[in-house]
Design a protein around this motif. Structure first.
Motif, mmCIF file in Angstrom:
data_model
loop_
_atom_site.group_PDB
_atom_site.id
_atom_site.type_symbol
_atom_site.label_atom_id
_atom_site.label_comp_id
_atom_site.label_asym_id
_atom_site.label_seq_id
_atom_site.Cartn_x
_atom_site.Cartn_y
_atom_site.Cartn_z
ATOM 1 N N SER A 346 23.439 20.424 35.216
ATOM 2 C CA SER A 346 22.077 20.103 34.780
ATOM 3 C C SER A 346 21.064 20.453 35.869
ATOM 4 C CB SER A 346 21.973 18.623 34.423
ATOM 5 O OG SER A 346 22.804 18.301 33.341
ATOM 6 N N ASN A 348 21.484 22.715 38.174
ATOM 7 C CA ASN A 348 21.450 24.176 38.249
ATOM 8 C C ASN A 348 20.509 24.754 37.202
ATOM 9 O OD1 ASN A 348 22.828 26.926 37.140
ATOM 10 N ND2 ASN A 348 23.033 26.760 39.355
ATOM 11 N N ARG A 349 20.572 24.230 35.969
ATOM 12 C CA ARG A 349 19.702 24.719 34.901
ATOM 13 C C ARG A 349 18.247 24.378 35.171
ATOM 14 N NH1 ARG A 349 24.215 23.066 31.900
ATOM 15 N NH2 ARG A 349 23.297 21.019 31.499
ATOM 16 N N LYS A 352 16.801 26.719 37.743
ATOM 17 C CA LYS A 352 16.631 28.052 37.193
ATOM 18 C C LYS A 352 15.476 28.115 36.195
ATOM 19 C CE LYS A 352 21.346 29.811 37.671
ATOM 20 N NZ LYS A 352 22.560 30.292 36.928
ATOM 21 N N GLU A 354 15.497 26.604 33.188
ATOM 22 C CA GLU A 354 15.962 26.591 31.796
ATOM 23 C C GLU A 354 15.549 25.313 31.097
ATOM 24 O OE1 GLU A 354 20.131 27.327 31.752
ATOM 25 O OE2 GLU A 354 19.966 29.201 32.853
#
Length: 354
Positions: A346, A348-349, A352, A354
């Motif tokens: 989560s 990481n997203r 990024k 996202e």
């Protein structure tokens, strides 16, 4: 074909105990007993009506902490680290030794000695926690605190530390004449309780302890990293579910995400009482210090859903900003995840975009 693996775990353990007993009494598993009447049966069997008649002679268990914990029960209190479960456990010990209830909960039992085994704090840390600079709290004389003796080498004679701890607890109960035992926390007794077999062995030993000595037991435990958007449940107890399956009662402490600093208690399991403090009626509490004593004051009841972390758009945006801030400070994605109570994926997203 080997059918051993298909047998229930409890049946396997009973069979192993019978084999061990047989091996001790005779060679090659042959039990050598001259007097058949001297055999101690594995099960106590009586007509159901006789059980009813025998139990009417026993006193009804009294409440130690309302419907959360009753006399004669093996109870588990679990919460995340630094939530305040040790503070509540000491508050319960103080309440029981004085015979004074923690409002608004009922204490039906008479004042009695309590043995508190503390694996968390040193003696100095304990003293500092209950001193405010001017006042040093005076506990009741029958409140006994035990601390692990790091210089005791007797444990080297035991193959398993948990067996040594159980025997030490037995001696402590006899020495203090304690009617209540509180263990902070269960990690010290665990020898791989993530496995069902080890968890069952541990619970069996604690149940023997409470039955043989007529004590009520409260064991503190941790929760693993959990999703703060979900209600507290038995799945949040760190280790095997066998711990919950074999205890008499259990309750959990959670953190309110709508009122900063506030905690709440929720019943997770009960056998002797009805569910009073479930998801629709949790008990709210806040910490206060009075004459050196740090304790929880219970302020009312509410629905648990009102105190879970909000998954709204505003909350997600706030978490995104916090994750980016921590990342810019040099924390790894794993460290950010641990700080925010999220999964690494989560985080990481989020980073990024996202």
């Amino acid at each position: 074909m080997d059918h051993t693996a298909e047998k229930p775990l409890v049946i396997q353990m009973i069979q192993n105990e019978v084999r061990e007993a047989a091996a001790k009494l005779g060679r090659k598993g042959e039990v050598m007993i001259s007097d058949p009447d001297a055999v101690i049966e594995l099960f106590d069997i009586y007509p159901a009506n006789e059980w009813m008649a025998m139990e009417t002679e026993h006193e009804t268990p009294q409440m130690l902490f309302g419907n959360f914990w009753l006399e004669g029960e093996l109870c588990i209190l679990f919460a995340d680290t630094n939530m305040g479960k040790s503070l509540l456990a000491v508050q319960l010990a103080d309440s029981i030794t004085r015979g004074e209830p923690i409002a608004p909960f009922t204490l039906g039992a008479e004042a009695s000695p309590v043995l508190y085994i503390d694996f968390e704090l040193t003696g100095k840390q304990f003293e500092q926690r209950y001193t405010d600079g001017q006042n040093r709290y005076q506990f009741a004389t029958e409140f006994y605190r035990g601390e692990y003796n790091q210089f005791n080498r007797a444990s080297s004679h035991y193959q398993k530390l948990d067996r040594y701890v159980i025997e030490a607890l037995t001696r402590g109960i006899k020495r203090t004449d304690a009617r209540v035992l509180i263990i902070d926390n269960i990690t010290c007794l665990r020898n791989g309780t993530e496995s069902a077999g080890a968890a069952l062995l541990l619970m069996k030993e604690l149940k023997k302890l409470k039955t043989r000595h007529g004590v009520s037991i409260l064991v503190l435990a941790h929760t693993p990293k959990r999703n703060p958007r979900l209600p507290l449940s038995r799945n949040d107890l760190q280790g095997s579910k066998m711990l919950i399956n074999f205890c008499d009662s259990a309750f959990a402490m959670g953190e309110s995400h709508s009122i900063p600093g506030q905690r709440y208690l929720k019943q997770i399991k009960q056998r002797s009482t009805a569910e009073t403090y479930g998801a629709d009626n949790i008990c709210l509490a806040q910490l206060e210090r009075h004459k050196g004593f740090l304790k929880f004051v219970f302020t009312g009841n509410d629905c648990e859903k009102n105190h879970l972390r909000d998954a709204s758009r505003q909350e997600r945006e706030r978490m995104h900003r916090e994750a980016k801030k921590l990342s810019d400070e040099g924390l790894s994605q794993r460290q950010v995840a641990e700080r925010l109570g999220m999964s690494v994926g989560s985080v990481n997203r989020m980073l990024k975009g996202e």
